[in-house]
Design an enzyme around this catalytic site. Structure first.
Site: not given
Ligand code: BGC
Length: 285
Positions: A170, A183
């Protein structure tokens, strides 16, 4: 390419050519492949000629739909239910995949989730669930894949590499994220896990990379794009001024899994419309 296909990619002009079967004869496993990014990746790999195991934890019907879609491209596909955070379930999934398809060439470590909370209210269970699925799940699947890649080695008619692993990371592997500490920690962990595995298994001709998506239109972040106000506010963070579509990630995954990217190892490919470019500095600083 038909008009209906064009409509699937709002804001993206697709090249008018037949998709190349650049993953022909390759066997892929995509975790969390019954929705969102995983679904688009599984379909894109199948369209590129790979046979695909469509892993899911819950939602058998949606997994079967992905399987049916992949079969339309002439590739094989099977659905397999497993929770990637459970060692025994991961072991069984790989055993069955090898029984059915003979081996594995491509692992897409995609399964992931969010359980958001203000930091001082985050429960240990929320922390553990996110780390267990997003980080430990990727470790367990990567370990099984590397065992098979090392056992089998390079089969030059199939690929230059003995195997490819793509970790779904991410932008939050580098962008801190208030309210989402579990996360962001999991994705920061994925980054150094990916790079360390890549360094260790490179000599066996195994390539390990990540895709770091930005805001992609999927169920995980519906709140961020489903109203005009939310979408406008999201666009403040995206220099390219459109949300990402799951297919944007599917195409990146096909390239990273193919020999077209044979010299790419241990890197994160940001597919984020520029979200990591500090958009606040476009006018400030
Ligand atoms: C998350 C999303 C988020 C995006 C940008 C992703 O890794 O799961 O919820 O919108 O990152 O912030």
């Amino acid at each position: 390419m038909s008009d209906s296909k064009q409509e699937q990619y709002p804001g993206v002009v697709m090249p008018k050519c037949e998709p190349l079967k650049i993953l022909k004869n390759q066997k892929a496993l995509v975790t969390g492949a019954n929705s969102g990014i995983g679904k688009a990746v599984a379909i894109a790999l199948g369209e590129a000629g790979a046979d695909v195991v469509v892993n899911y934890r819950s939602g058998e019907d949606s997994a079967q739909e992905v399987v049916d879609k992949i079969k339309q491209f002439g590739s094989k596909a099977i659905a397999h239910q497993a929770d990637v955070s459970q060692e025994d379930q991961v072991g069984t999934m790989f055993k069955q995949m090898i029984q059915e398809f003979g081996t594995i060439d491509i692992l897409v470590n995609n399964a992931g989730l969010q359980q958001d909370a203000p930091f001082d209210q985050m429960t240990l269970q929320q922390w553990n669930t996110v780390i267990n699925v997003n980080l430990t799940g990727q470790f367990l699947c990567a370990r099984e894949a590397v065992r098979e890649f090392k056992r089998r080695g390079v089969v030059s008619e199939v690929s230059n590499a003995a195997g490819k692993i793509i970790c779904m990371s991410s932008v939050h592997e580098v962008i801190p994220w208030a309210g989402h500490v579990n996360y962001a920690a999991s994705k920061g962990g994925v980054m150094l896990m990916m790079k360390s595995i890549a360094q260790e298994v490179g000599p066996y001709r195994i390539r390990v990379n990540s895709i770091a998506p930005g805001a992609i239109r999927t169920p995980i972040n519906t709140e961020a794009w489903s109203t005009p106000e939310a979408y406008d506010s999201l666009m403040q963070l995206v220099p390219y001024k459109r949300i990402g579509e799951p297919e944007d990630i599917g195409r990146a995954a096909v390239w990273l899994a193919s020999d077209l990217s044979d010299y790419v190892n241990g890197t994160s490919l940001f597919v984020d419309g520029g979200m990591t470019l500090y958009p606040g500095f476009a006018t400030g600083g």
